[in-house]
Enzyme design. Structure first.
Site, PDB file in Angstrom:
ATOM      1  N   GLY A  85      79.738  31.123  33.247  1.00  0.00           N
ATOM      2  CA  GLY A  85      78.688  32.138  33.118  1.00  0.00           C
ATOM      3  C   GLY A  85      78.290  32.440  34.804  1.00  0.00           C
ATOM      4  O   GLY A  85      77.430  33.513  34.868  1.00  0.00           O
TER       5      GLY A  85
ATOM      6  N   GLY B 247      77.379  36.386  36.370  1.00  0.00           N
ATOM      7  CA  GLY B 247      76.959  37.016  36.187  1.00  0.00           C
ATOM      8  C   GLY B 247      75.665  36.970  37.028  1.00  0.00           C
ATOM      9  O   GLY B 247      75.641  36.347  38.179  1.00  0.00           O
ATOM     10  N   GLN B 248      74.520  37.788  36.244  1.00  0.00           N
ATOM     11  CA  GLN B 248      73.255  38.808  37.924  1.00  0.00           C
ATOM     12  C   GLN B 248      72.690  37.092  38.031  1.00  0.00           C
ATOM     13  O   GLN B 248      72.363  36.543  39.265  1.00  0.00           O
ATOM     14  CB  GLN B 248      72.152  38.938  36.590  1.00  0.00           C
ATOM     15  CG  GLN B 248      71.039  40.210  37.582  1.00  0.00           C
ATOM     16  CD  GLN B 248      69.871  39.795  36.797  1.00  0.00           C
ATOM     17  OE1 GLN B 248      69.265  40.029  35.323  1.00  0.00           O
ATOM     18  NE2 GLN B 248      68.759  41.114  37.312  1.00  0.00           N
TER      19      GLN B 248
ATOM     20  N   ILE C  40      84.231  34.038  32.214  1.00  0.00           N
ATOM     21  CA  ILE C  40      85.746  34.016  31.678  1.00  0.00           C
ATOM     22  C   ILE C  40      86.229  35.842  32.851  1.00  0.00           C
ATOM     23  O   ILE C  40      87.105  36.538  32.289  1.00  0.00           O
ATOM     24  CB  ILE C  40      85.655  34.986  30.953  1.00  0.00           C
ATOM     25  CG1 ILE C  40      84.583  35.693  30.168  1.00  0.00           C
ATOM     26  CG2 ILE C  40      85.569  33.904  29.399  1.00  0.00           C
ATOM     27  CD1 ILE C  40      84.173  36.922  28.793  1.00  0.00           C
TER      28      ILE C  40
ATOM     29  N   TYR D 223      69.414  37.505  19.555  1.00  0.00           N
ATOM     30  CA  TYR D 223      69.486  36.802  21.156  1.00  0.00           C
ATOM     31  C   TYR D 223      67.864  36.037  20.909  1.00  0.00           C
ATOM     32  O   TYR D 223      68.537  34.819  21.230  1.00  0.00           O
ATOM     33  CB  TYR D 223      69.609  38.003  22.137  1.00  0.00           C
ATOM     34  CG  TYR D 223      68.758  37.305  23.583  1.00  0.00           C
ATOM     35  CD1 TYR D 223      70.096  36.372  24.481  1.00  0.00           C
ATOM     36  CD2 TYR D 223      67.313  37.839  24.411  1.00  0.00           C
ATOM     37  CE1 TYR D 223      69.454  36.068  25.641  1.00  0.00           C
ATOM     38  CE2 TYR D 223      67.349  36.767  25.422  1.00  0.00           C
ATOM     39  CZ  TYR D 223      68.066  36.384  25.651  1.00  0.00           C
ATOM     40  OH  TYR D 223      68.537  36.121  26.963  1.00  0.00           O
TER      41      TYR D 223
ATOM     42  N   LYS E 170      68.767  32.244  21.251  1.00  0.00           N
ATOM     43  CA  LYS E 170      67.319  30.951  22.098  1.00  0.00           C
ATOM     44  C   LYS E 170      66.639  30.140  21.207  1.00  0.00           C
ATOM     45  O   LYS E 170      66.835  29.009  21.441  1.00  0.00           O
ATOM     46  CB  LYS E 170      66.666  32.015  22.802  1.00  0.00           C
ATOM     47  CG  LYS E 170      67.526  32.982  23.665  1.00  0.00           C
ATOM     48  CD  LYS E 170      68.074  31.572  24.947  1.00  0.00           C
ATOM     49  CE  LYS E 170      69.401  32.500  25.542  1.00  0.00           C
ATOM     50  NZ  LYS E 170      69.964  32.140  27.059  1.00  0.00           N
TER      51      LYS E 170
END
Ligand code: NAD
Length: 315
Positions: free
Chosen positions: A9, A12-13, A36, A143, A147
């Site tokens: 990942g 991402g940010q 990805i 979400y 988590k």
């Protein structure tokens, strides 16, 4: 062959800035970025990059064996606002990717894992101010549920199988390098872009919604710091509370007006207000400060300075 670090990942940010920070620290050859999709020019222009689906165990294991990976930072996930629209996909991505990495840790194919949790693990029944490390946790978002479940599994794999997994409950993160990935705190990034580009901002949260936030440089420092700490210093194997600064949209607007006096803001709360309403306003992170020496550096005024300064050239 010398061992490497894998970031999953990485585009991402957080992954983008983490990859660049790890390359600076250890050298580009030591770090393997994966995602990805391809990332920004800076990320793609040097160092190793692999296209990788975090839910594909065989592909993840192949990359780990090929690059002799010892440490994995698992940053791939579906974030809060997007996950509400795609609950099953979010659950599949967030949980399968974590199980893949925890199981590779259990099989001793990797030595150390970083997996981020979030303030989304808390819910309406959690004390909202100075939220303790150990407290009521009844998340009400897809979400947040993923988590919190992830935290339980991290602790389980550590206690049962000795997996060295370390985790932080990130607050909302603010950065200028990459676009945020669809979270409830994204307004605190978008507002700086809009302020410079249009001089106004329509905020999707109410003006007084105070949330815990952090500048990206602090978050990256915390991430590297917890991974550097000796094993015995990491006493919490679910996830550490981490705090930087707490503010509401009206506070960011005031701080922007000090630089851009004509800036204006309007408030049109959408579905993300309901998510924000279940999250804490401030976090007690004394365990992270005591156990591995965490200390934040950026307050709101410093964040506004650095965001406006770095984005100014873009508009
Ligand atoms: P992001 O959405 O910006 O980046 C996630 C990256 O994962 C993307 O580049 C995406 O392409 C990639 N990805 C998605 N599906 C994938 C797959 N199947 N295989 C491989 N890669 C895949 O998210 P972020 O803000 O960088 O967050 C990283 C982690 O930190 C996440 O676990 C997130 O929950 C957590 N976190 C972020 C924040 C925040 O404010 N940004 C706050 C708390 C926690």
């Amino acid at each position: 062959m010398k061992s490497r670090i894998l970031i999953i990942g990485a585009c991402g940010q957080i992954g983008t800035e983490l990859t660049l920070a790890l390359r600076t620290r250890f050298g580009a050859d030591k770090v393997v970025a994966s995602d990805i999709r391809e990332g920004n020019v800076e990320l793609m222009s040097e160092g190793h990059f692999e296209l990788l689906d975090a839910t594909d165990l065989k592909a993840v294991e192949d990359i780990i064996l090929f690059h002799n990976v010892e440490t994995v930072y698992l940053m791939a996930a579906m974030l809060s606002a997007v996950a509400e629209r795609f609950p099953a996909k979010a659950w599949h991505l967030n949980m399968t990717s974590l199980f893949n990495i925890l199981n590779l840790g259990k099989e001793k194919k990797i030595k150390k894992i970083f997996w981020p949790s979030s303030i989304a693990v808390f819910g309406e029944t959690t004390p909202a101010h100075n939220t303790p490390q150990l407290t009521v946790m009844e998340p009400s978002t897809v979400y947040g549920i993923s988590k919190q479940t992830g935290e339980r599994w991290c602790e389980y794999y550590n206690k049962k199988f000795g997996v060295d997994v370390r985790s932080i409950r990130y607050p909302g993160l603010i950065s200028y390098t990459t676009e945020p990935g669809g979270g409830t705190t994204d307004y605190a990034v978008d507002i700086y872009h809009r302020a410079l580009k249009h001089g106004n901002y329509r905020c999707f949260l109410e003006e007084e919604t105070v949330l815990p936030m952090m500048y990206m440089e602090d978050a990256i420092r915390a991430t590297i710091q917890i991974m550097d700490a000796p094993k015995k210093a990491i006493k919490i194997r679910s996830s550490y509370n981490l705090s930087g600064v707490s503010f509401a949209p009206e506070d960011v607007a005031e701080s922007i007006k000090k630089h851009l006096p004509d800036f204006s803001i309007t408030y049109e709360p959408d579905f993300r207000q309901a998510i924000a309403d279940t999250w804490p306003a401030s976090i007690d992170d004394s365990a992270a400060r005591n156990d591995w020496g965490w200390k934040h550096e950026y307050g709101l005024e410093e964040i506004t300075d650095v965001m406006l300064e770095n984005l100014r050239g873009k508009y």
